[in-house]
Design an enzyme around this catalytic site. Structure first.
Site, PDB file in Angstrom:
ATOM      1  N   CYS A 127      28.508 -23.055   6.999  1.00  0.00           N
ATOM      2  CA  CYS A 127      27.165 -22.457   7.037  1.00  0.00           C
ATOM      3  C   CYS A 127      27.145 -21.053   7.657  1.00  0.00           C
ATOM      4  CB  CYS A 127      26.205 -23.383   7.777  1.00  0.00           C
ATOM      5  SG  CYS A 127      26.928 -24.219   9.182  1.00  0.00           S
ATOM      6  N   HIS A 239      20.785 -20.691  11.828  1.00  0.00           N
ATOM      7  CA  HIS A 239      21.824 -20.035  12.623  1.00  0.00           C
ATOM      8  C   HIS A 239      21.511 -18.535  12.690  1.00  0.00           C
ATOM      9  CE1 HIS A 239      23.864 -23.732  12.460  1.00  0.00           C
ATOM     10  NE2 HIS A 239      24.861 -23.456  11.639  1.00  0.00           N
TER      11      HIS A 239
HETATM   12  N1  LIG Z   1      24.318 -29.331   8.788  1.00  0.00           N
HETATM   13  C1  LIG Z   1      24.777 -28.154   8.365  1.00  0.00           C
HETATM   14  O1  LIG Z   1      24.285 -27.065   8.725  1.00  0.00           O
HETATM   15  C2  LIG Z   1      25.894 -28.108   7.426  1.00  0.00           C
HETATM   16  C3  LIG Z   1      26.158 -26.924   6.794  1.00  0.00           C
HETATM   17  C4  LIG Z   1      27.225 -26.860   5.921  1.00  0.00           C
HETATM   18  C5  LIG Z   1      27.974 -27.974   5.700  1.00  0.00           C
HETATM   19  N2  LIG Z   1      27.693 -29.143   6.341  1.00  0.00           N
HETATM   20  C6  LIG Z   1      28.519 -30.308   6.062  1.00  0.00           C
HETATM   21  O2  LIG Z   1      27.762 -31.243   5.288  1.00  0.00           O
HETATM   22  C7  LIG Z   1      28.190 -32.569   5.570  1.00  0.00           C
HETATM   23  C8  LIG Z   1      27.002 -33.409   5.990  1.00  0.00           C
HETATM   24  O3  LIG Z   1      26.441 -32.882   7.163  1.00  0.00           O
HETATM   25  P1  LIG Z   1      25.020 -33.384   7.717  1.00  0.00           P
HETATM   26  O4  LIG Z   1      24.657 -32.399   8.752  1.00  0.00           O
HETATM   27  O5  LIG Z   1      24.065 -33.642   6.605  1.00  0.00           O
HETATM   28  O6  LIG Z   1      25.423 -34.808   8.390  1.00  0.00           O
HETATM   29  P2  LIG Z   1      24.474 -36.007   8.789  1.00  0.00           P
HETATM   30  O7  LIG Z   1      23.076 -35.570   8.944  1.00  0.00           O
HETATM   31  O8  LIG Z   1      25.133 -36.664   9.950  1.00  0.00           O
HETATM   32  O9  LIG Z   1      24.529 -37.014   7.526  1.00  0.00           O
HETATM   33  C9  LIG Z   1      25.688 -37.715   7.171  1.00  0.00           C
HETATM   34  C10 LIG Z   1      25.492 -38.452   5.846  1.00  0.00           C
HETATM   35  O10 LIG Z   1      26.727 -39.090   5.510  1.00  0.00           O
HETATM   36  C11 LIG Z   1      26.474 -40.476   5.277  1.00  0.00           C
HETATM   37  N3  LIG Z   1      27.608 -41.308   5.693  1.00  0.00           N
HETATM   38  C12 LIG Z   1      28.137 -41.429   6.924  1.00  0.00           C
HETATM   39  N4  LIG Z   1      29.136 -42.342   6.925  1.00  0.00           N
HETATM   40  C13 LIG Z   1      29.211 -42.812   5.653  1.00  0.00           C
HETATM   41  C14 LIG Z   1      30.022 -43.791   5.013  1.00  0.00           C
HETATM   42  N5  LIG Z   1      30.961 -44.462   5.677  1.00  0.00           N
HETATM   43  N6  LIG Z   1      29.831 -44.010   3.689  1.00  0.00           N
HETATM   44  C15 LIG Z   1      28.877 -43.344   3.017  1.00  0.00           C
HETATM   45  N7  LIG Z   1      28.070 -42.421   3.567  1.00  0.00           N
HETATM   46  C16 LIG Z   1      28.239 -42.147   4.869  1.00  0.00           C
HETATM   47  C17 LIG Z   1      25.261 -40.809   6.114  1.00  0.00           C
HETATM   48  O11 LIG Z   1      24.657 -41.974   5.593  1.00  0.00           O
HETATM   49  P3  LIG Z   1      23.883 -43.032   6.567  1.00  0.00           P
HETATM   50  O12 LIG Z   1      22.544 -42.418   6.858  1.00  0.00           O
HETATM   51  O13 LIG Z   1      23.824 -44.248   5.725  1.00  0.00           O
HETATM   52  O14 LIG Z   1      24.748 -43.174   7.806  1.00  0.00           O
HETATM   53  C18 LIG Z   1      24.433 -39.552   5.896  1.00  0.00           C
HETATM   54  O15 LIG Z   1      23.774 -39.627   4.649  1.00  0.00           O
HETATM   55  C19 LIG Z   1      29.284 -32.396   6.639  1.00  0.00           C
HETATM   56  O16 LIG Z   1      30.545 -32.333   5.976  1.00  0.00           O
HETATM   57  C20 LIG Z   1      28.964 -31.076   7.272  1.00  0.00           C
HETATM   58  O17 LIG Z   1      30.087 -30.481   7.866  1.00  0.00           O
HETATM   59  C21 LIG Z   1      26.658 -29.235   7.185  1.00  0.00           C
END
Ligand SMILES: NC(=O)c1ccc[n+]([C@@H]2O[C@H](COP(=O)([O-])OP(=O)(O)OC[C@H]3O[C@@H](n4cnc5c(N)ncnc54)[C@H](OP(=O)(O)O)[C@@H]3O)[C@@H](O)[C@H]2O)c1
Length: 335
Positions: A127, A239
């Site tokens: 990001c 950010h």
């Molecule tokens: N946040 C940012 O600014 C940002 C920016 C760029 C990239 N990213 C990347 O995007 C990805 C997601 O980030 P996020 O911030 O959205 O994370 P998050 O809010 O913690 O969400 C995680 C997601 O993954 C699912 N998950 C977790 N364990 C799982 C499993 N064993 N099987 C299937 N699904 C599972 C969760 O489902 P449940 O609800 O069922 O647990 C939830 O839908 C990461 O790789 C992060 O590095 C994030």
């Protein structure tokens, strides 16, 4: 075409659903997938309720394009299997530096998109990198960037939805005079900040800092020298970045403003008076990369300072992946 989102209940997954709803992409079917604990829950998409499926039993051949937003561990295990049956656009860090996988910011390097054919995988950059290269690209085209010094002020939503809840609970505990226990941060985040994002790596830099360095080289230009300090701040969304940029060629600030004003995805907000700049809260839910505080650095030839802010869940993640999908469909599927 059919689409799927793995990690549909998370921060990035939910935003991806919102952006797809507004996108012109014709979606026949959308599959929403998360962990076993979310199975059966429903999320609304275009007035219809879609039931969440569990990743363990999901069939990847159901969608032509699949967004992965479930973190690095899930991506590492599942993307190689999924990409045999669907084109994967992955938000995690796992495939970003794979030389056979394109790392795409559509405004900057969509000419590399065709590389997706190597492995059926497209990586979405970090990001902090995305918003920075959106602002750097038009300046690099005009003045040739030699060096960048960046300091980030990154919101807690960048760490996921659980750390966002912890910022609220820590803030309540702090105001109530209670002891603070940090669970998802290395130190107290409420009313504080932490100069550490992701793991420590070589030479005292963190992985987040290395990501900004190596991803900028892959996306924009391998000759750009960049050094970064990444800091987590008690802000919910968006950010902010302070950039010091050294160019090959001379410039004047008026030219810089004009170029950035016209650049795709950028918006200049720079009034040089009280409140005449963007802050993270104002950038939330907006698609732009905002640029403020544009000024010459008088301590060096051809050097500039500026302030760049964007919603990390939108341009930093969900919006960029949907823009990648839109480009992919236009360029390779003629739609
Ligand atoms: N946040 C940012 O600014 C940002 C920016 C760029 C990239 N990213 C990347 O995007 C990805 C997601 O980030 P996020 O911030 O959205 O994370 P998050 O809010 O913690 O969400 C995680 C997601 O993954 C699912 N998950 C977790 N364990 C799982 C499993 N064993 N099987 C299937 N699904 C599972 C969760 O489902 P449940 O609800 O069922 O647990 C939830 O839908 C990461 O790789 C992060 O590095 C994030």
């Amino acid at each position: 075409m059919n689409f799927a989102i793995i990690g549909a209940t998370g921060n990035v997954g939910r935003k991806t659903i919102e952006i797809l709803e507004k996108s012109k992409i014709q979606i026949s079917k959308l599959y929403l997938v998360a962990s076993e604990k979310s199975k059966g829950q429903k999320i609304k998409f275009k007035e219809k309720e879609i039931k969440i499926e569990s990743l363990n039993s999901y069939d990847f051949s159901k969608a032509e394009i699949t967004f992965f937003a479930a973190g690095g561990k899930i991506a590492e295990e599942w993307v190689p299997k999924a990409s045999k049956k669907t084109i994967v656009i992955d938000n995690s860090k796992i495939f970003r530096m794979d030389k056979d996988v394109p790392l795409i910011v559509p405004e900057v390097n969509s000419d590399k998109l065709s590389m997706f054919k190597n492995k059926n995988i497209i990586a979405n950059p970090n990001c902090s990198t995305i918003q920075m290269v959106v602002a750097l690209k038009p300046l690099h085209d005009n003045f040739n960037i030699k060096r960048v010094v960046v300091s980030t002020y990154q919101s807690v939503s960048g760490a996921g939805k659980v750390p966002m809840d912890e910022l609220i609970s820590q803030s309540k505990d702090y105001l109530a005079g209670k002891k603070i226990n940090s669970k998802n941060f290395t130190k107290q985040i409420a009313f504080n900040l932490i100069p550490h994002i992701d793991e420590f790596e070589e030479e005292g830099y963190t992985r987040e800092e290395w990501k900004m360095i190596s991803e900028t080289k892959k996306i924009l230009d391998s000759k750009i020298n960049l050094t970064a300090t990444c800091v987590r701040v008690p802000v919910m969304v968006s950010h902010a970045e302070s950039l010091n940029i050294e160019f090959d060629k001379s410039f004047d600030v008026k030219q810089i403003r004009n170029i950035l004003d016209k650049a795709e995805g950028c918006k200049v907000l720079d009034d040089r008076k009280n409140g005449g700049y963007i802050t993270p809260i104002e950038a939330e839910n907006k698609n732009f990369t905002f640029i403020s505080r544009i000024r010459k650095d008088n301590t060096k030839n051809n050097a500039l300072n500026m302030w760049v802010v964007s919603d990390n869940l939108l341009k930093g993640a969900a919006l960029n992946t949907v823009q990648i999908a839109e480009r992919l469909i236009k360029d390779f599927y003629g739609k």
